[in-house]
Design a protein around this motif. Structure first.
Motif, PDB file in Angstrom:
ATOM      1  N   VAL A   1       0.667  -7.766   4.979  1.00  0.00           N
ATOM      2  CA  VAL A   1       1.105  -8.589   6.114  1.00  0.00           C
ATOM      3  C   VAL A   1       2.151  -9.617   5.672  1.00  0.00           C
ATOM      4  CG1 VAL A   1       0.324 -10.355   7.760  1.00  0.00           C
ATOM      5  CG2 VAL A   1      -0.987  -8.244   7.477  1.00  0.00           C
ATOM      6  N   ASN A   2       1.993 -10.155   4.468  1.00  0.00           N
ATOM      7  CA  ASN A   2       2.913 -11.178   3.958  1.00  0.00           C
ATOM      8  C   ASN A   2       4.101 -10.591   3.196  1.00  0.00           C
ATOM      9  OD1 ASN A   2       1.567 -13.536   4.944  1.00  0.00           O
ATOM     10  ND2 ASN A   2      -0.020 -13.159   3.418  1.00  0.00           N
ATOM     11  N   ASN A   3       4.272  -9.270   3.286  1.00  0.00           N
ATOM     12  CA  ASN A   3       5.407  -8.586   2.654  1.00  0.00           C
ATOM     13  C   ASN A   3       5.540  -8.865   1.155  1.00  0.00           C
ATOM     14  OD1 ASN A   3       6.389  -7.216   4.984  1.00  0.00           O
ATOM     15  ND2 ASN A   3       7.136  -9.200   5.724  1.00  0.00           N
ATOM     16  N   VAL A   4       4.408  -8.920   0.463  1.00  0.00           N
ATOM     17  CA  VAL A   4       4.442  -9.063  -0.994  1.00  0.00           C
ATOM     18  C   VAL A   4       5.037  -7.770  -1.562  1.00  0.00           C
ATOM     19  CG1 VAL A   4       2.998  -9.286  -3.059  1.00  0.00           C
ATOM     20  CG2 VAL A   4       2.484 -10.648  -1.030  1.00  0.00           C
ATOM     21  N   PRO A   5       5.990  -7.872  -2.486  1.00  0.00           N
ATOM     22  CA  PRO A   5       6.607  -6.656  -3.034  1.00  0.00           C
ATOM     23  C   PRO A   5       5.561  -5.706  -3.623  1.00  0.00           C
ATOM     24  CG  PRO A   5       7.818  -8.602  -3.732  1.00  0.00           C
ATOM     25  CD  PRO A   5       6.564  -9.085  -3.057  1.00  0.00           C
ATOM     26  N   ALA A   6       5.745  -4.417  -3.360  1.00  0.00           N
ATOM     27  CA  ALA A   6       4.822  -3.381  -3.837  1.00  0.00           C
ATOM     28  C   ALA A   6       5.624  -2.171  -4.285  1.00  0.00           C
ATOM     29  CB  ALA A   6       3.844  -3.000  -2.729  1.00  0.00           C
ATOM     30  N   ILE A   7       5.019  -1.374  -5.152  1.00  0.00           N
ATOM     31  CA  ILE A   7       5.621  -0.118  -5.580  1.00  0.00           C
ATOM     32  C   ILE A   7       4.565   0.974  -5.499  1.00  0.00           C
ATOM     33  CG2 ILE A   7       7.283  -1.212  -7.131  1.00  0.00           C
ATOM     34  CD1 ILE A   7       5.466  -0.320  -9.445  1.00  0.00           C
ATOM     35  N   ARG A   8       5.021   2.217  -5.490  1.00  0.00           N
ATOM     36  CA  ARG A   8       4.095   3.339  -5.559  1.00  0.00           C
ATOM     37  C   ARG A   8       4.084   3.844  -6.992  1.00  0.00           C
ATOM     38  NH1 ARG A   8       6.012   7.586  -1.966  1.00  0.00           N
ATOM     39  NH2 ARG A   8       8.010   6.574  -2.280  1.00  0.00           N
ATOM     40  N   SER A   9       2.908   4.070  -7.528  1.00  0.00           N
ATOM     41  CA  SER A   9       2.743   4.535  -8.895  1.00  0.00           C
ATOM     42  C   SER A   9       1.774   5.700  -8.881  1.00  0.00           C
ATOM     43  CB  SER A   9       2.196   3.396  -9.756  1.00  0.00           C
ATOM     44  OG  SER A   9       1.869   3.844 -11.040  1.00  0.00           O
ATOM     45  N   TYR A  10       2.017   6.680  -9.739  1.00  0.00           N
ATOM     46  CA  TYR A  10       1.189   7.874  -9.761  1.00  0.00           C
ATOM     47  C   TYR A  10       0.568   8.034 -11.130  1.00  0.00           C
ATOM     48  CZ  TYR A  10       4.137   8.482  -5.765  1.00  0.00           C
ATOM     49  OH  TYR A  10       4.784   8.280  -4.592  1.00  0.00           O
ATOM     50  N   GLY A  11      -0.675   8.427 -11.166  1.00  0.00           N
ATOM     51  CA  GLY A  11      -1.359   8.640 -12.431  1.00  0.00           C
ATOM     52  C   GLY A  11      -2.753   9.158 -12.193  1.00  0.00           C
ATOM     53  N   VAL A  12      -3.645   8.804 -13.095  1.00  0.00           N
ATOM     54  CA  VAL A  12      -5.020   9.287 -13.022  1.00  0.00           C
ATOM     55  C   VAL A  12      -5.666   8.917 -11.693  1.00  0.00           C
ATOM     56  CG1 VAL A  12      -7.301   9.088 -14.061  1.00  0.00           C
ATOM     57  CG2 VAL A  12      -5.280   9.207 -15.516  1.00  0.00           C
ATOM     58  N   GLU A  13      -5.438   7.693 -11.223  1.00  0.00           N
ATOM     59  CA  GLU A  13      -6.105   7.238 -10.004  1.00  0.00           C
ATOM     60  C   GLU A  13      -5.632   7.974  -8.760  1.00  0.00           C
ATOM     61  OE1 GLU A  13      -2.349   4.942 -10.200  1.00  0.00           O
ATOM     62  OE2 GLU A  13      -3.835   5.505 -11.671  1.00  0.00           O
ATOM     63  N   THR A  14      -4.469   8.634  -8.820  1.00  0.00           N
ATOM     64  CA  THR A  14      -3.966   9.387  -7.669  1.00  0.00           C
ATOM     65  C   THR A  14      -3.963  10.886  -7.952  1.00  0.00           C
ATOM     66  OG1 THR A  14      -1.695   9.139  -8.423  1.00  0.00           O
ATOM     67  CG2 THR A  14      -2.510   7.498  -6.854  1.00  0.00           C
ATOM     68  N   ALA A  15      -4.622  11.302  -9.013  1.00  0.00           N
ATOM     69  CA  ALA A  15      -4.701  12.712  -9.420  1.00  0.00           C
ATOM     70  C   ALA A  15      -3.316  13.308  -9.652  1.00  0.00           C
ATOM     71  CB  ALA A  15      -5.487  13.517  -8.392  1.00  0.00           C
ATOM     72  N   GLY A  16      -2.341  12.456  -9.968  1.00  0.00           N
ATOM     73  CA  GLY A  16      -0.990  12.909 -10.266  1.00  0.00           C
ATOM     74  C   GLY A  16      -0.223  13.428  -9.074  1.00  0.00           C
ATOM     75  N   SER A  17      -0.811  13.327  -7.869  1.00  0.00           N
ATOM     76  CA  SER A  17      -0.146  13.869  -6.693  1.00  0.00           C
ATOM     77  C   SER A  17       0.920  12.912  -6.157  1.00  0.00           C
ATOM     78  CB  SER A  17      -1.173  14.156  -5.591  1.00  0.00           C
ATOM     79  OG  SER A  17      -1.826  12.971  -5.213  1.00  0.00           O
ATOM     80  N   LYS A  18       1.977  13.478  -5.623  1.00  0.00           N
ATOM     81  CA  LYS A  18       3.036  12.679  -5.006  1.00  0.00           C
ATOM     82  C   LYS A  18       2.643  12.371  -3.573  1.00  0.00           C
ATOM     83  CE  LYS A  18       5.978  12.759  -8.424  1.00  0.00           C
ATOM     84  NZ  LYS A  18       6.336  11.585  -9.156  1.00  0.00           N
ATOM     85  N   HIS A  19       3.057  11.212  -3.107  1.00  0.00           N
ATOM     86  CA  HIS A  19       2.750  10.801  -1.750  1.00  0.00           C
ATOM     87  C   HIS A  19       4.043  10.591  -0.980  1.00  0.00           C
ATOM     88  CE1 HIS A  19      -1.529  10.105  -2.559  1.00  0.00           C
ATOM     89  NE2 HIS A  19      -1.127   9.689  -3.725  1.00  0.00           N
ATOM     90  N   GLU A  20       3.966  10.766   0.320  1.00  0.00           N
ATOM     91  CA  GLU A  20       5.118  10.496   1.172  1.00  0.00           C
ATOM     92  C   GLU A  20       5.437   9.008   1.124  1.00  0.00           C
ATOM     93  OE1 GLU A  20       6.864  12.851   2.816  1.00  0.00           O
ATOM     94  OE2 GLU A  20       5.540  14.338   1.899  1.00  0.00           O
ATOM     95  N   LYS A  21       6.677   8.669   1.459  1.00  0.00           N
ATOM     96  CA  LYS A  21       7.089   7.268   1.512  1.00  0.00           C
ATOM     97  C   LYS A  21       6.234   6.548   2.551  1.00  0.00           C
ATOM     98  CE  LYS A  21      11.114   4.365   2.020  1.00  0.00           C
ATOM     99  NZ  LYS A  21      12.556   4.291   2.268  1.00  0.00           N
ATOM    100  N   VAL A  22       5.750   5.371   2.185  1.00  0.00           N
ATOM    101  CA  VAL A  22       4.908   4.600   3.107  1.00  0.00           C
ATOM    102  C   VAL A  22       5.746   3.487   3.730  1.00  0.00           C
ATOM    103  CG1 VAL A  22       2.718   5.129   1.991  1.00  0.00           C
ATOM    104  CG2 VAL A  22       4.009   3.179   1.206  1.00  0.00           C
ATOM    105  N   GLU A  23       5.650   3.369   5.051  1.00  0.00           N
ATOM    106  CA  GLU A  23       6.435   2.360   5.760  1.00  0.00           C
ATOM    107  C   GLU A  23       5.592   1.505   6.690  1.00  0.00           C
ATOM    108  OE1 GLU A  23       9.506   4.655   7.592  1.00  0.00           O
ATOM    109  OE2 GLU A  23      10.654   4.818   5.728  1.00  0.00           O
ATOM    110  N   THR A  24       4.658   2.125   7.397  1.00  0.00           N
ATOM    111  CA  THR A  24       3.869   1.371   8.373  1.00  0.00           C
ATOM    112  C   THR A  24       2.701   0.657   7.690  1.00  0.00           C
ATOM    113  OG1 THR A  24       2.314   3.162   8.873  1.00  0.00           O
ATOM    114  CG2 THR A  24       4.401   3.121  10.126  1.00  0.00           C
TER     115      THR A  24
END
Length: 108
Positions: free
Chosen positions: A73-96
């Motif tokens: 809600v406060n627009n704190v900068p974020a990034i998408r990272s992939y690894g063990v916690e995401t099973a190495g899968s790629k995710h679509e770009k998140v916007e909403t």
């Protein structure tokens, strides 16, 4: 031993080969009013960024939910990272807001 330029940690060998780097750390997170002391951490030398999984440091899933919600809600900068916690899968770009709340790869 730590300096401004590097951290020196002895590798712990694994029986099946290879090894890992683990140590205890003291730190404060920007949006959590707790000073964490002597927390066991594993250094991932193959990762481009470092992450701290807050869920492992608190017993409250609700607190983690609220912190994530407030950061989004406060627009704190974020990034998408992939690894063990995401099973190495790629995710679509998140916007909403909803996409960000459901994205396990989002690191704030």
């Amino acid at each position: 031993m730590m300096s401004k330029n590097f951290i020196e940690i002895e590798m712990q060998s694994h029986a099946k080969g290879g090894g890992s780097f683990s140590c205890s750390a003291d730190f404060v997170l920007d949006n959590v009013k707790i000073h964490f002391r002597r927390i066991p951490v594993k250094i991932d030398t193959g990762c481009a960024i470092s992450t701290i999984p807050l869920r492992r440091l608190t017993k409250s899933p609700w607190e983690c939910y609220l912190l994530k919600r407030n950061d989004i809600v406060n627009n704190v900068p974020a990034i998408r990272s992939y690894g063990v916690e995401t099973a190495g899968s790629k995710h679509e770009k998140v916007e909403t807001y909803r996409q960000k709340m459901h994205c396990k790869a989002l690191k704030i």
